[in-house]
Scaffold this motif. Structure first.
Motif, PDB file in Angstrom:
ATOM      1  N   MET A  49     -18.768 -51.516 -23.621  1.00  0.00           N
ATOM      2  CA  MET A  49     -17.359 -51.112 -23.558  1.00  0.00           C
ATOM      3  C   MET A  49     -16.633 -51.601 -24.802  1.00  0.00           C
ATOM      4  O   MET A  49     -16.980 -52.623 -25.369  1.00  0.00           O
ATOM      5  CB  MET A  49     -16.717 -51.735 -22.328  1.00  0.00           C
ATOM      6  N   ILE A  53     -12.210 -47.544 -24.634  1.00  0.00           N
ATOM      7  CA  ILE A  53     -12.745 -47.201 -23.312  1.00  0.00           C
ATOM      8  C   ILE A  53     -11.939 -47.912 -22.225  1.00  0.00           C
ATOM      9  O   ILE A  53     -11.616 -47.331 -21.190  1.00  0.00           O
ATOM     10  CB  ILE A  53     -14.238 -47.550 -23.216  1.00  0.00           C
ATOM     11  N   GLU A  54     -11.584 -49.174 -22.475  1.00  0.00           N
ATOM     12  CA  GLU A  54     -10.764 -49.908 -21.509  1.00  0.00           C
ATOM     13  C   GLU A  54      -9.418 -49.224 -21.295  1.00  0.00           C
ATOM     14  O   GLU A  54      -8.911 -49.158 -20.174  1.00  0.00           O
ATOM     15  CB  GLU A  54     -10.560 -51.351 -21.973  1.00  0.00           C
ATOM     16  N   SER A  64     -15.439 -50.155 -13.547  1.00  0.00           N
ATOM     17  CA  SER A  64     -16.191 -50.495 -14.761  1.00  0.00           C
ATOM     18  C   SER A  64     -17.521 -49.748 -14.876  1.00  0.00           C
ATOM     19  O   SER A  64     -18.148 -49.756 -15.916  1.00  0.00           O
ATOM     20  CB  SER A  64     -16.448 -52.000 -14.789  1.00  0.00           C
ATOM     21  N   ASN A  67     -17.944 -45.525 -18.168  1.00  0.00           N
ATOM     22  CA  ASN A  67     -17.479 -45.995 -19.474  1.00  0.00           C
ATOM     23  C   ASN A  67     -17.435 -44.924 -20.560  1.00  0.00           C
ATOM     24  O   ASN A  67     -17.277 -45.239 -21.717  1.00  0.00           O
ATOM     25  CB  ASN A  67     -18.322 -47.183 -19.937  1.00  0.00           C
TER      26      ASN A  67
END
Length: 191
Positions: A49, A53-54, A64, A67
């Motif tokens: 990640m 992406i977060e 989570s 991703n």
């Protein structure tokens, strides 16, 4: 309808005559947004990640395990889990994968040229040989088969479906599919 798949490997059927088959695992995916037949779909690519992406995960409230985001044509009409029903009814799919990259390759490997004799007294060997005319047009013509980048390109193949295991999400198709085992690609239902 399109799906993200992982190439497991190749095998063959036990019927007579046997056929070569490729095993593809359909990845779990989540539809985030739907816009006129196309949708933004999240899936797990197995990569690390990063901050971008977060940010996407915050925007679409994803866990989570997802991703990566990609745009696909899907059967869903609203956000949620991806609908796998069209795969169970399909008979033919279009598989789109990236071929194995072989880097900068010579003309013999890239274009299957035979090369020169390997015996005494010459310097031809594995070289390309003559590439142009004596005087006119005074340049190398476009599309000349020469050394260069080989592989690492998108390849699309139509495959007939042998079976689809909905429980394990394993798709078995006749023939080969480009790419190494473990590589990710797309499968589009055509019939």
């Amino acid at each position: 309808m399109e799906y993200i798949v992982e190439k497991i490997g190749m095998s063959r059927t036990i019927t007579v005559p046997s056929k070569p088959v490729t095993l593809l695992r359909v990845l779990d995916a989540k539809v985030c947004e739907v816009n006129e037949g196309t949708a933004i779909v999240a899936y797990n690519s197995g990569k690390k990640m990063n901050k971008s992406i977060e940010g996407q995960q915050k925007k679409y409230n994803l866990s989570s395990e997802f991703n990566r985001l990609v745009t696909l044509e899907v059967a869903n009409t609203e956000a949620g889990d991806l609908d796998f029903a069209p795969l169970a009814e399909a008979s033919v799919v279009k598989s789109r994968f990236t071929t194995k990259g072989r880097g900068f390759s010579g003309a013999m490997k890239r274009w299957n040229f035979s090369g020169g004799p390997a015996s005494h007294g010459h310097r031809f060997g594995r070289r390309t040989g003559s590439i142009g005319n004596a005087e006119w047009p005074g340049r190398v013509m476009k599309g000349k088969k020469m050394p260069g980048q080989y592989g690492n390109t998108q390849n699309c193949v139509k495959n007939e479906i042998v079976s689809y295991d909905a429980e394990n999400k394993i798709l078995v198709v006749v023939g080969s599919v480009s790419g190494a085992n473990g590589s990710l690609g797309r499968v589009e239902v055509t019939k």
